[in-house]
Design a protein around this motif. Structure first.
Motif, PDB file in Angstrom:
ATOM      1  N   PRO A  12       7.154   0.914   5.657  1.00 47.19           N
ATOM      2  CA  PRO A  12       8.089   1.714   4.848  1.00 47.19           C
ATOM      3  C   PRO A  12       7.565   2.061   3.463  1.00 47.19           C
ATOM      4  N   GLN A  13       6.518   1.350   2.988  1.00 48.93           N
ATOM      5  CA  GLN A  13       5.987   1.621   1.657  1.00 48.93           C
ATOM      6  C   GLN A  13       5.139   2.890   1.599  1.00 48.93           C
ATOM      7  N   LEU A  14       4.689   3.360   2.741  1.00 49.01           N
ATOM      8  CA  LEU A  14       3.878   4.573   2.753  1.00 49.01           C
ATOM      9  C   LEU A  14       4.696   5.770   2.297  1.00 49.01           C
ATOM     10  N   ARG A  15       4.044   6.684   1.614  1.00 46.06           N
ATOM     11  CA  ARG A  15       4.658   7.975   1.324  1.00 46.06           C
ATOM     12  C   ARG A  15       4.211   8.941   2.417  1.00 46.06           C
ATOM     13  N   VAL A  16       5.161   9.570   3.065  1.00 48.90           N
ATOM     14  CA  VAL A  16       4.856  10.458   4.184  1.00 48.90           C
ATOM     15  C   VAL A  16       5.460  11.829   3.921  1.00 48.90           C
ATOM     16  N   THR A  17       4.627  12.850   3.969  1.00 50.39           N
ATOM     17  CA  THR A  17       5.069  14.227   3.748  1.00 50.39           C
ATOM     18  C   THR A  17       4.691  15.077   4.948  1.00 50.39           C
TER      19      THR A  17
ATOM     20  N   ASN B 135       0.844  -1.190   0.000  1.00 50.74           N
ATOM     21  CA  ASN B 135       0.000   0.000   0.000  1.00 50.74           C
ATOM     22  C   ASN B 135       0.877   1.237   0.000  1.00 50.74           C
ATOM     23  N   ALA B 136       0.802   2.021  -1.051  1.00 52.22           N
ATOM     24  CA  ALA B 136       1.630   3.222  -1.175  1.00 52.22           C
ATOM     25  C   ALA B 136       0.807   4.475  -0.915  1.00 52.22           C
ATOM     26  N   ALA B 137      -0.076   4.409   0.067  1.00 47.98           N
ATOM     27  CA  ALA B 137      -0.906   5.567   0.391  1.00 47.98           C
ATOM     28  C   ALA B 137      -0.038   6.754   0.785  1.00 47.98           C
ATOM     29  N   HIS B 138      -0.572   7.956   0.560  1.00 50.03           N
ATOM     30  CA  HIS B 138       0.152   9.180   0.895  1.00 50.03           C
ATOM     31  C   HIS B 138      -0.435   9.756   2.174  1.00 50.03           C
ATOM     32  N   ILE B 139       0.373   9.834   3.221  1.00 45.45           N
ATOM     33  CA  ILE B 139      -0.033  10.428   4.489  1.00 45.45           C
ATOM     34  C   ILE B 139       0.644  11.781   4.607  1.00 45.45           C
TER      35      ILE B 139
END
Length: 452
Positions: A58-63, A33-37
């Protein structure tokens, strides 16, 4: 530290840490899951949430969207005033979060939110989409709560310094340069406010500093409250270190556990409670006077810690209610006002949990776990939170409050430990000194947990 009370505290914290360690091992169903948080606010809450989201998946995109490229930590900032730390010591870099975890940072000011499109707008005209949004707004100071006070006055002559920065540096300069025999007045805030023991630690540290550098100075705390967190252990430290005579009701309450000395020599430090007219009404910056319900006090240095509410971005995004703080669903800290948004830290309405860095840190971990499980189609686990606040009555006189929290039958967050919350009143000198060492060690390890 030894003793029954400390053992009870250790048992509660062991349970809490055990459950939190379970919370740190979420399902792997979301591995792809590459969801963007997106996280608004890079303080303790926001930084911790970013780090633990990446640790959990670690696959999540976090900004992280944050106004300032360097974090200036509020915890421990009063130690700049007594020359135990420098302003630069408060600076914390985001480099570790970027390099070790691949967290993206946007240094900009958030100006709006489209909850339907799930898009954040910034002053720099960026449009940033998200799958889930975490907001950690911190607090803002309500300078206008007192007649004659304003942010401009605070920046120029009567600093607050409760949000560290130029006001902290100004207050340090004023205190360290105060005339011999001068008077320092600290106006404590009403509840709720960030760091419950903090104003009283600040007054204590300056009393200790004045005893060496300005021994005829006076320190006066004016307070709208009649009590505060850690009051018994803090005032016992004042009693032992600064000849402070406790109010009679405290002496009566504490005398069964410990001897409280009555000093004939006046103390440099005094505390004017709400019941004695300690509530601040007006600040006269030109004449350096502060008016309370009881009297008008002429001072050489005035430090006003005004009432607080959620940071401005909370109102901008429609997350705060009429209380000035942000209502949340207790289990996940999801906003009850805006969907797919979570609010953590000082800005959230968290019932019995204090507004502290430790609270924000543990809330961030629970929220990160809840989001990760939700994205995996699983329910969030039963949450458990903890808080520990260390404080100093003097450089070598450490004390603490430590609690564990869970959701109660009424649906609110409540404390579940009844004993061992505080440094025992009968703690030995060695235990007290060790508490001060714990405080200094905690400053380092806590910062590393959040930002490294």
């Amino acid at each position: 530290m030894q003793g029954h009370n400390h053992s009870s505290r250790r048992e509660w914290l062991t349970q809490a840490l055990g459950l939190l360690s379970v919370a740190a091992a979420p399902s792997l169903a979301f591995a792809n899951n590459a969801a963007h948080i997106v996280i608004v606010g890079g303080g303790v809450g926001g930084a911790t949430a970013a780090k633990y989201l990446k640790l959990f998946n670690p696959q999540l995109r976090v900004t992280v969207i944050e106004k300032n490229p360097v974090y200036v930590r509020p915890y421990g900032s009063s130690e700049v005033l007594n020359q135990h730390a420098k302003m630069d010591d408060l600076n914390v870099s985001y480099d570790g979060l970027k390099s070790r975890y691949g967290i993206e940072f946007v240094f900009d000011t958030v100006t709006g939110l489209d909850p339907q499109a799930r898009v954040i707008s910034t002053l720099g005209k960026k449009k940033i989409g998200y799958d889930r949004l975490i907001v950690s707004p911190g607090i803002q100071l309500m300078y206008s709560a007192y007649e004659g006070y304003s942010e401009a006055v605070a920046n120029q002559s009567v600093p607050s310094g409760w949000i560290p920065g130029q006001q902290t540096a100004l207050l340090a300069k004023q205190l360290q340069g105060m005339r011999q025999g001068g008077t320092f007045v600290l106006a404590a805030p009403p509840n709720p406010y960030r760091c419950p023991p903090g104003p009283y630690e600040r007054a204590a540290l300056m009393t200790e500093w004045f005893a060496k550098h300005n021994p005829t100075a006076k320190v006066i705390i004016v307070d709208p409250k009649d009590s505060f967190v850690t009051d018994e252990t803090m005032m016992l430290g004042w009693n032992r270190l600064y000849n402070f005579n406790l109010p009679d009701d405290y002496v009566k309450k504490m005398s069964a556990e410990v001897e409280v000395k009555q000093h004939s020599k006046p103390s440099m430090l005094s505390w004017v409670r709400g019941k004695d007219g300690g509530r601040t009404l007006k600040v006269d910056a030109k004449n350096m006077r502060i008016e309370t319900e009881a009297e008008v006090i002429k001072a050489d240095v005035i430090n006003v810690i005004p009432p607080m509410k959620a940071g401005q971005v909370a109102a901008t995004l429609g997350l705060a209610d009429s209380s000035g703080f942000c209502p949340v669903e207790r289990r996940t800290f999801a906003s009850t006002l805006v969907p797919n948004v979570y609010v953590i830290g000082d800005a959230s309405i968290a019932d019995a949990m204090p507004k502290s860095g430790f609270s924000a840190n543990t809330q961030a971990k629970v929220v990160a776990r809840a989001i990760v499980e939700e994205l995996a189609g699983k329910p969030a686990p039963e949450p458990l939170w903890e808080n520990t606040c260390y404080a100093l009555a003097g450089k070598d006189y450490g004390l603490f409050v430590a609690d564990v929290f869970k959701i109660q039958a009424d649906g609110k967050i409540g404390r579940i430990n009844g004993k061992g919350r505080y440094l025992p009143l009968n703690a030995t000198p060695a235990q007290i000194k060790l508490g001060a060492r714990y405080q200094q060690a905690w400053l380092r390890t806590f910062t590393a947990d959040c930002f490294a």
